[in-house]
Design a protein around this motif. Structure first.
Motif, PDB file in Angstrom:
ATOM      1  N   TYR A   5      -2.715   7.878  18.148  1.00  0.00           N
ATOM      2  CA  TYR A   5      -1.725   8.108  17.276  1.00  0.00           C
ATOM      3  C   TYR A   5      -2.406   8.039  15.859  1.00  0.00           C
ATOM      4  N   TYR A   6      -1.928   8.734  14.697  1.00  0.00           N
ATOM      5  CA  TYR A   6      -2.323   8.639  13.283  1.00  0.00           C
ATOM      6  C   TYR A   6      -1.733   7.548  12.638  1.00  0.00           C
ATOM      7  N   LEU A   7      -2.662   6.611  12.079  1.00  0.00           N
ATOM      8  CA  LEU A   7      -1.977   5.629  11.201  1.00  0.00           C
ATOM      9  C   LEU A   7      -2.304   5.587   9.803  1.00  0.00           C
ATOM     10  N   SER A   8      -1.829   4.967   8.935  1.00  0.00           N
ATOM     11  CA  SER A   8      -1.946   5.011   7.459  1.00  0.00           C
ATOM     12  C   SER A   8      -2.175   3.470   6.976  1.00  0.00           C
ATOM     13  N   THR A   9      -2.975   3.079   6.060  1.00  0.00           N
ATOM     14  CA  THR A   9      -2.995   1.610   5.284  1.00  0.00           C
ATOM     15  C   THR A   9      -2.840   1.966   4.020  1.00  0.00           C
ATOM     16  N   ALA A  10      -2.027   3.267   3.517  1.00  0.00           N
ATOM     17  CA  ALA A  10      -1.886   3.505   2.129  1.00  0.00           C
ATOM     18  C   ALA A  10      -1.141   2.499   1.279  1.00  0.00           C
ATOM     19  N   LYS A  11      -0.223   2.057   1.971  1.00  0.00           N
ATOM     20  CA  LYS A  11       0.531   1.359   1.160  1.00  0.00           C
ATOM     21  C   LYS A  11       0.046  -0.105   0.932  1.00  0.00           C
ATOM     22  N   ASP A  12       0.413  -0.951  -0.061  1.00  0.00           N
ATOM     23  CA  ASP A  12      -0.207  -2.265  -0.314  1.00  0.00           C
ATOM     24  C   ASP A  12      -0.029  -3.394   0.596  1.00  0.00           C
ATOM     25  N   GLU A  13       0.942  -3.174   1.285  1.00  0.00           N
ATOM     26  CA  GLU A  13       1.057  -4.266   2.533  1.00  0.00           C
ATOM     27  C   GLU A  13       0.249  -4.061   3.947  1.00  0.00           C
TER      28      GLU A  13
ATOM     29  N   VAL B 162     -10.056 -11.984  -1.305  1.00  0.00           N
ATOM     30  CA  VAL B 162     -10.126 -12.586  -2.717  1.00  0.00           C
ATOM     31  C   VAL B 162      -9.208 -11.367  -3.957  1.00  0.00           C
ATOM     32  N   SER B 163      -9.377 -10.297  -3.392  1.00  0.00           N
ATOM     33  CA  SER B 163      -8.740  -9.019  -4.120  1.00  0.00           C
ATOM     34  C   SER B 163      -8.308  -7.954  -3.246  1.00  0.00           C
ATOM     35  N   TRP B 164      -7.544  -6.941  -3.645  1.00  0.00           N
ATOM     36  CA  TRP B 164      -7.325  -6.087  -2.729  1.00  0.00           C
ATOM     37  C   TRP B 164      -8.477  -5.128  -2.269  1.00  0.00           C
ATOM     38  N   GLU B 165      -9.550  -5.260  -2.573  1.00  0.00           N
ATOM     39  CA  GLU B 165     -10.646  -4.393  -1.813  1.00  0.00           C
ATOM     40  C   GLU B 165     -11.851  -5.290  -1.779  1.00  0.00           C
ATOM     41  N   GLU B 166     -11.790  -6.595  -1.815  1.00  0.00           N
ATOM     42  CA  GLU B 166     -12.842  -7.755  -1.326  1.00  0.00           C
ATOM     43  C   GLU B 166     -12.327  -8.788  -0.557  1.00  0.00           C
ATOM     44  N   MET B 167     -13.243  -9.406   0.533  1.00  0.00           N
ATOM     45  CA  MET B 167     -13.007 -10.276   1.112  1.00  0.00           C
ATOM     46  C   MET B 167     -14.108 -11.290   1.047  1.00  0.00           C
ATOM     47  N   GLN B 168     -13.993 -12.417   1.247  1.00  0.00           N
ATOM     48  CA  GLN B 168     -14.962 -13.576   1.029  1.00  0.00           C
ATOM     49  C   GLN B 168     -15.005 -14.556   2.465  1.00  0.00           C
TER      50      GLN B 168
ATOM     51  N   ALA C 163      -4.794  -6.057   2.992  1.00  0.00           N
ATOM     52  CA  ALA C 163      -3.520  -5.981   3.159  1.00  0.00           C
ATOM     53  C   ALA C 163      -2.948  -7.305   2.115  1.00  0.00           C
ATOM     54  N   LYS C 164      -1.921  -6.636   1.358  1.00  0.00           N
ATOM     55  CA  LYS C 164      -1.163  -7.608   0.618  1.00  0.00           C
ATOM     56  C   LYS C 164      -0.541  -8.738   1.182  1.00  0.00           C
ATOM     57  N   THR C 165      -0.738 -10.113   0.890  1.00  0.00           N
ATOM     58  CA  THR C 165      -0.019 -10.843   1.933  1.00  0.00           C
ATOM     59  C   THR C 165       1.266 -11.139   1.413  1.00  0.00           C
TER      60      THR C 165
END
Length: 182
Positions: free
Chosen positions: A135-143, A160-166, A179-181
């Protein structure tokens, strides 16, 4: 007897308070789910927690929200194994997140290796039934994006931000499309 749906690697409770049953394992004093299925706890002198596969499984459709584990990445896409469709476990479906479907903006600057790593658990949306293999999937939305990741040291990570994890132990930062929590 209580029941809830769990994914592999989900922490179920401390081994000092619970007994590990089928479909679980003990690591560092904690009990984790080893399979995708339904968690149930029986009350005995010492409660036993177990995970059993459910007979009810879902099939992804266009617009479904899925939880998937990243299997491998290449410069053009990430291959994933779909574990849950909406809130229902599913069986052995493969998916692909193409580089153009990772973010809605700045598509030309997106790099798969800075968005996902093998082993990450992502939330995504099914955008197409794809080809015969996946299947083709997308993660383009904030959630949509990475919801669970381990660092290169093997420790759990938090966004810690939309493009970093700690890393929770070493406090090292790694790039991910988070993903936006809720």
């Amino acid at each position: 007897m209580s029941a809830e749906c769990v994914t592999p690697g989900r922490r179920l409770g401390p081994a000092t308070e619970l007994e590990a049953g089928p479909g679980t394992y003990v690591r560092n004093g904690m009990i984790y789910a080893s399979i995708l299925g339904t968690k149930s706890t029986s009350s005995q002198p010492k409660p036993t927690v177990q995970v059993t596969r459910s007979a009810k499984f879902a099939i992804p459709t266009i617009g479904s929200h899925v939880l998937a584990r990243v299997l491998r990445i290449n410069p053009r896409s990430a291959s994933v194994s779909i574990m849950m469709v909406d809130s229902t476990p599913c069986k052995d479906f493969l998916g692909t997140v193409r580089v153009q479907d990772i973010r809605a903006t700045e598509k030309d600057s997106v790099r798969v290796h800075t968005s996902f790593r093998p082993g990450d658990v992502i939330r995504a949306e099914v955008i197409s039934l794809g080809d015969q293999r996946s299947y083709y999937l997308s993660t383009a939305k904030d959630e949509f994006g990475v919801v669970f990741a381990q660092s290169v040291d093997g420790n759990a990570m938090v966004p810690v931000s939309w493009e970093e994890m700690q890393d929770t132990k070493t406090l090292g930062v790694e790039k991910r499309k988070c993903a936006k929590t809720f």
